[in-house]
Design an enzyme around this catalytic site. Structure first.
Site, PDB file in Angstrom:
ATOM      1  N   LYS A   1       0.845  -1.211   0.000  1.00 38.19           N
ATOM      2  CA  LYS A   1       0.000   0.000   0.000  1.00 38.19           C
ATOM      3  C   LYS A   1       0.873   1.250   0.000  1.00 38.19           C
ATOM      4  O   LYS A   1       0.643   2.188  -0.766  1.00 38.19           O
ATOM      5  CB  LYS A   1      -0.903   0.008   1.251  1.00 38.19           C
ATOM      6  CG  LYS A   1      -1.547   1.359   1.521  1.00 38.19           C
ATOM      7  CD  LYS A   1      -2.398   1.364   2.774  1.00 38.19           C
ATOM      8  CE  LYS A   1      -1.678   1.637   4.060  1.00 38.19           C
ATOM      9  NZ  LYS A   1      -1.398   3.050   4.379  1.00 38.19           N
ATOM     10  N   ASN A   2       1.862   1.261   0.878  1.00 38.39           N
ATOM     11  CA  ASN A   2       2.639   2.497   1.053  1.00 38.39           C
ATOM     12  C   ASN A   2       3.625   2.770  -0.082  1.00 38.39           C
ATOM     13  O   ASN A   2       4.249   3.829  -0.121  1.00 38.39           O
ATOM     14  CB  ASN A   2       3.327   2.495   2.426  1.00 38.39           C
ATOM     15  CG  ASN A   2       2.305   2.660   3.541  1.00 38.39           C
ATOM     16  OD1 ASN A   2       1.141   2.997   3.283  1.00 38.39           O
ATOM     17  ND2 ASN A   2       2.718   2.418   4.778  1.00 38.39           N
TER      18      ASN A   2
ATOM     19  N   CYS B   1      -5.329   7.762   9.170  1.00 40.30           N
ATOM     20  CA  CYS B   1      -5.488   7.176  10.504  1.00 40.30           C
ATOM     21  C   CYS B   1      -5.148   8.204  11.571  1.00 40.30           C
ATOM     22  O   CYS B   1      -4.207   8.988  11.411  1.00 40.30           O
ATOM     23  CB  CYS B   1      -4.557   5.977  10.668  1.00 40.30           C
ATOM     24  SG  CYS B   1      -5.114   4.528   9.779  1.00 40.30           S
TER      25      CYS B   1
ATOM     26  N   ARG C   1      -0.585  14.908  13.007  1.00 34.64           N
ATOM     27  CA  ARG C   1       0.215  14.551  11.817  1.00 34.64           C
ATOM     28  C   ARG C   1       0.356  15.800  10.950  1.00 34.64           C
ATOM     29  O   ARG C   1      -0.286  15.928   9.901  1.00 34.64           O
ATOM     30  CB  ARG C   1      -0.448  13.402  11.047  1.00 34.64           C
ATOM     31  CG  ARG C   1      -0.460  12.122  11.839  1.00 34.64           C
ATOM     32  CD  ARG C   1      -1.120  10.979  11.094  1.00 34.64           C
ATOM     33  NE  ARG C   1      -0.258  10.340  10.112  1.00 34.64           N
ATOM     34  CZ  ARG C   1      -0.602   9.275   9.390  1.00 34.64           C
ATOM     35  NH1 ARG C   1      -1.787   8.751   9.539  1.00 34.64           N
ATOM     36  NH2 ARG C   1       0.236   8.745   8.529  1.00 34.64           N
TER      37      ARG C   1
ATOM     38  N   ASP D   1       4.494   0.468  11.984  1.00 34.25           N
ATOM     39  CA  ASP D   1       3.288  -0.154  11.436  1.00 34.25           C
ATOM     40  C   ASP D   1       3.118  -1.604  11.890  1.00 34.25           C
ATOM     41  O   ASP D   1       2.039  -2.175  11.734  1.00 34.25           O
ATOM     42  CB  ASP D   1       3.312  -0.098   9.897  1.00 34.25           C
ATOM     43  CG  ASP D   1       3.212   1.327   9.386  1.00 34.25           C
ATOM     44  OD1 ASP D   1       2.804   2.217  10.151  1.00 34.25           O
ATOM     45  OD2 ASP D   1       3.560   1.554   8.208  1.00 34.25           O
TER      46      ASP D   1
ATOM     47  N   ARG E   1      -8.661  -0.394   4.254  1.00 33.02           N
ATOM     48  CA  ARG E   1      -7.805   0.625   3.632  1.00 33.02           C
ATOM     49  C   ARG E   1      -6.445   0.046   3.247  1.00 33.02           C
ATOM     50  O   ARG E   1      -5.784   0.574   2.351  1.00 33.02           O
ATOM     51  CB  ARG E   1      -7.606   1.820   4.580  1.00 33.02           C
ATOM     52  CG  ARG E   1      -8.907   2.577   4.807  1.00 33.02           C
ATOM     53  CD  ARG E   1      -8.676   3.801   5.640  1.00 33.02           C
ATOM     54  NE  ARG E   1      -7.428   4.402   5.234  1.00 33.02           N
ATOM     55  CZ  ARG E   1      -6.606   5.061   6.032  1.00 33.02           C
ATOM     56  NH1 ARG E   1      -6.918   5.226   7.295  1.00 33.02           N
ATOM     57  NH2 ARG E   1      -5.506   5.567   5.575  1.00 33.02           N
TER      58      ARG E   1
HETATM   59  N1  EPU Z   1       5.794  14.703  10.874  1.00 29.26           N
HETATM   60  C1  EPU Z   1       5.813  16.050  11.209  1.00 29.26           C
HETATM   61  N2  EPU Z   1       5.746  16.963  10.200  1.00 29.26           N
HETATM   62  C2  EPU Z   1       5.660  16.600   8.892  1.00 29.26           C
HETATM   63  C3  EPU Z   1       5.638  15.228   8.558  1.00 29.26           C
HETATM   64  C4  EPU Z   1       5.706  14.290   9.572  1.00 29.26           C
HETATM   65  O1  EPU Z   1       5.887  16.395  12.379  1.00 29.26           O
HETATM   66  O2  EPU Z   1       5.611  17.501   8.037  1.00 29.26           O
HETATM   67  C5  EPU Z   1       5.862  13.701  11.953  1.00 29.26           C
HETATM   68  C6  EPU Z   1       4.554  12.887  12.037  1.00 29.26           C
HETATM   69  O3  EPU Z   1       3.561  13.559  12.755  1.00 29.26           O
HETATM   70  C7  EPU Z   1       5.033  11.613  12.685  1.00 29.26           C
HETATM   71  C8  EPU Z   1       6.450  11.449  12.149  1.00 29.26           C
HETATM   72  O4  EPU Z   1       6.853  12.738  11.657  1.00 29.26           O
HETATM   73  O5  EPU Z   1       5.073  11.773  14.067  1.00 29.26           O
HETATM   74  C9  EPU Z   1       6.589  10.414  11.046  1.00 29.26           C
HETATM   75  O6  EPU Z   1       5.741  10.744   9.982  1.00 29.26           O
HETATM   76  P1  EPU Z   1       6.068  10.341   8.470  1.00 29.26           P
HETATM   77  O7  EPU Z   1       5.952  11.571   7.649  1.00 29.26           O
HETATM   78  O8  EPU Z   1       7.355   9.575   8.404  1.00 29.26           O
HETATM   79  O9  EPU Z   1       4.867   9.347   8.148  1.00 29.26           O
HETATM   80  P2  EPU Z   1       3.817   9.436   6.991  1.00 29.26           P
HETATM   81  O10 EPU Z   1       4.470   9.729   5.696  1.00 29.26           O
HETATM   82  O11 EPU Z   1       2.666  10.253   7.414  1.00 29.26           O
HETATM   83  C10 EPU Z   1       4.110   6.908   6.357  1.00 29.26           C
HETATM   84  C11 EPU Z   1       3.196   5.732   6.205  1.00 29.26           C
HETATM   85  C12 EPU Z   1       2.681   5.318   7.564  1.00 29.26           C
HETATM   86  C13 EPU Z   1       3.879   4.951   8.427  1.00 29.26           C
HETATM   87  C14 EPU Z   1       4.861   6.133   8.511  1.00 29.26           C
HETATM   88  C15 EPU Z   1       6.137   5.806   9.267  1.00 29.26           C
HETATM   89  C16 EPU Z   1       2.226   6.014   4.041  1.00 29.26           C
HETATM   90  C17 EPU Z   1       1.026   6.288   3.232  1.00 29.26           C
HETATM   91  N3  EPU Z   1       2.086   6.089   5.353  1.00 29.26           N
HETATM   92  O12 EPU Z   1       3.318   7.925   6.967  1.00 29.26           O
HETATM   93  O13 EPU Z   1       1.880   4.173   7.359  1.00 29.26           O
HETATM   94  O14 EPU Z   1       3.443   4.617   9.720  1.00 29.26           O
HETATM   95  O15 EPU Z   1       5.223   6.538   7.177  1.00 29.26           O
HETATM   96  O16 EPU Z   1       6.782   4.722   8.716  1.00 29.26           O
HETATM   97  O17 EPU Z   1       3.280   5.703   3.499  1.00 29.26           O
HETATM   98  C18 EPU Z   1       0.148   2.644   7.803  1.00 29.26           C
HETATM   99  O18 EPU Z   1       0.429   2.086   6.733  1.00 29.26           O
HETATM  100  O19 EPU Z   1      -0.634   2.141   8.663  1.00 29.26           O
HETATM  101  C19 EPU Z   1       0.760   3.943   8.106  1.00 29.26           C
HETATM  102  C20 EPU Z   1       0.292   4.755   9.037  1.00 29.26           C
END
Ligand code: EPU
Length: 419
Positions: A22-23, A116, A121, A308, A400
């Site tokens: 998915k990711n 989620c 976030r 995850d 999802r």
């Molecule tokens: N963060 C900030 N500011 C930003 C971006 C992120 O503070 O501008 C913080 C977030 O709030 C969080 C941390 O940085 O505390 C990590 O966030 P990250 O940006 O790495 O995660 P993401 O891109 O929102 C993706 C995956 C998530 C997975 C995380 C970490 C996708 C679509 N989602 O999320 O997947 O947990 O990386 O590996 O790729 C899931 O599949 O269940 C899922 C939540």
């Protein structure tokens, strides 16, 4: 509202071919916007988030269709630059379209993404990076308008304060068609970022260093279509292995990304499960009586233990001999599944980012609601090991990210019904 009825207590066994990630799929679907031609994505999982991404592509003027396990995206006639708020809210990955629309069209209008609820976030790192690349950003009441005055972003040196997966992907998406060189320092190293870069290179992009913390991108004015096979889903893999670990039994996981799953496998092995992995297969056997994990399980950016997989492993360890301790370092609020596990008889204490899981001899069925995608998968995992039947509501969270999860579990001999 659909529910899953899971009856536990039987050993599981069988072979399962892992779904596409998915990711990986979601940012790659956004990236397809940049290609001036047709992209074919093989091994594309059929998930509600994937359909949300296709609706976004549709409203931007792209044609997107699905046949068997392929998605075909034609961005030749892309015309729109705005994503309606209701589509932005459907998933977190809608934010990934920002970099891609800017890279293709030079302007976009979006709003705060959904996804989620795992604590705050924010998208501050995404927006700060876009500004560094010459994008003018205006936020009026949550509606975010981005514009590149010259029409084409400018390469920049960007150091991320934290290796955010989404921010790294958004920068890459904007940089591949920018003028000049972009360097990302402290980039995320998740395997899904390498899959995105692999796709973009197949479209003609020039990217080096993905998988390391410094990524260099040389912008190209035009990208073309390609055929790409999406990598296997390492988190779905961790989920099915956790189910076998909890319920007892054996599995051959096929089409698996074994190297990318190593941070999870090395912890799972400490529970006493026998694991053999090679090429794209993992064989695992569990007696169903696990040992607690001695060292604290700390979620960290890749190659650390994946956040995850925290919930599904916790569900398996709820009936282990001894006490396991988790430390969640990525998201502020990723223990929402613990209430359901406690309702099923687990002994879990949460203190801030730490969760202490004292193994109990047995869990029992209960009525619970999925709180988020991985939390919902953890409830199925616990239910498969529990005595009696568990009724899981709010399963749209689970759909999802898991393709036909009840069929996969039934293939392993588990008793799951969607009602
Ligand atoms: N963060 C900030 N500011 C930003 C971006 C992120 O503070 O501008 C913080 C977030 O709030 C969080 C941390 O940085 O505390 C990590 O966030 P990250 O940006 O790495 O995660 P993401 O891109 O929102 C993706 C995956 C998530 C997975 C995380 C970490 C996708 C679509 N989602 O999320 O997947 O947990 O990386 O590996 O790729 C899931 O599949 O269940 C899922 C939540």
């Amino acid at each position: 509202m659909q529910k899953l009825l899971v009856t536990g207590g039987s050993r599981l066994s069988g072979e399962l071919s892992l779904q596409g990630s998915k990711n990986s799929t979601l940012p790659i679907m956004a990236a397809a916007l940049l290609a001036e031609g047709e992209c074919v994505l093989r091994n594309c999982p059929r998930l509600t988030d994937v359909y949300s991404a296709s609706r976004i592509l549709g409203c931007l003027g792209c044609r997107c269709s699905f046949a068997d396990s392929c998605a075909v995206i034609d961005s030749g006639a892309v015309s729109g630059t705005e994503i309606p708020e209701h589509l932005m809210r459907e998933m977190r990955s809608s934010i990934m379209f920002m970099g891609a629309i800017l890279g293709r069209m030079g302007e976009c209008t979006i709003s705060i993404p959904g996804g989620c609820e795992l604590g705050p976030r924010p998208i501050d790192m995404h927006l700060a990076a876009m500004k560094r690349m010459g994008v003018e950003v205006r936020d009026s009441g949550g509606r975010i308008t981005c514009r590149i005055p010259s029409g084409r972003a400018k390469g920049a040196r960007i150091s991320l304060p934290f290796p955010s997966v989404g921010a790294t992907e958004n920068i890459i998406l904007c940089a591949v068609t920018a003028e000049g060189e972009t360097v990302i320092n402290n980039a995320a190293r998740e395997p899904e970022i390498c899959d995105l870069c692999c796709f973009l290179r197949e479209c003609g992009a020039e990217i080096n260093g993905d998988g390391e913390s410094r990524i260099t991108i040389n912008g190209k004015a035009h990208l073309h279509g390609c055929i790409h096979t999406i990598m296997a889903d390492r988190i779905a893999g961790a989920t099915y292995l956790s189910m076998i670990a909890a319920a007892g039994g054996e599995i051959i996981l096929k089409n698996a990304c074994t190297a990318e799953m190593e941070p999870f496998l090395s912890v799972l092995e400490q529970t006493g499960c026998s694991i053999y992995s090679g090429d794209d297969r993992i064989y695992m056997r569990s007696t169903g009586r696990l040992k607690a994990v001695r060292d604290r399980i700390r979620t960290m950016p890749h190659p650390g233990f994946p956040t995850d997989a925290q919930a599904v492993l916790m569900a398996a360890l709820a009936t282990a001999d001894g006490t396991s301790v988790f430390e969640e370092n990525i998201f502020d609020c990723r223990y929402r599944h613990t209430d359901a596990l406690v309702k099923m008889g687990a002994d879990i204490q949460v203190m801030g980012k730490v969760a202490v899981v004292k193994g109990v001899p047995e869990l029992h069925g209960a009525e619970v609601n999925a709180t988020d995608l991985r939390g919902g998968a953890a409830m199925i995992t616990a239910a498969l090991a529990a005595k009696g039947t568990t009724e899981i509501g709010c399963i749209s969270h689970i759909d999802r990210g898991y393709e036909k999860i009840e069929e996969a579990v039934r293939l392993l001999g588990g008793s799951v019904r969607r009602v």
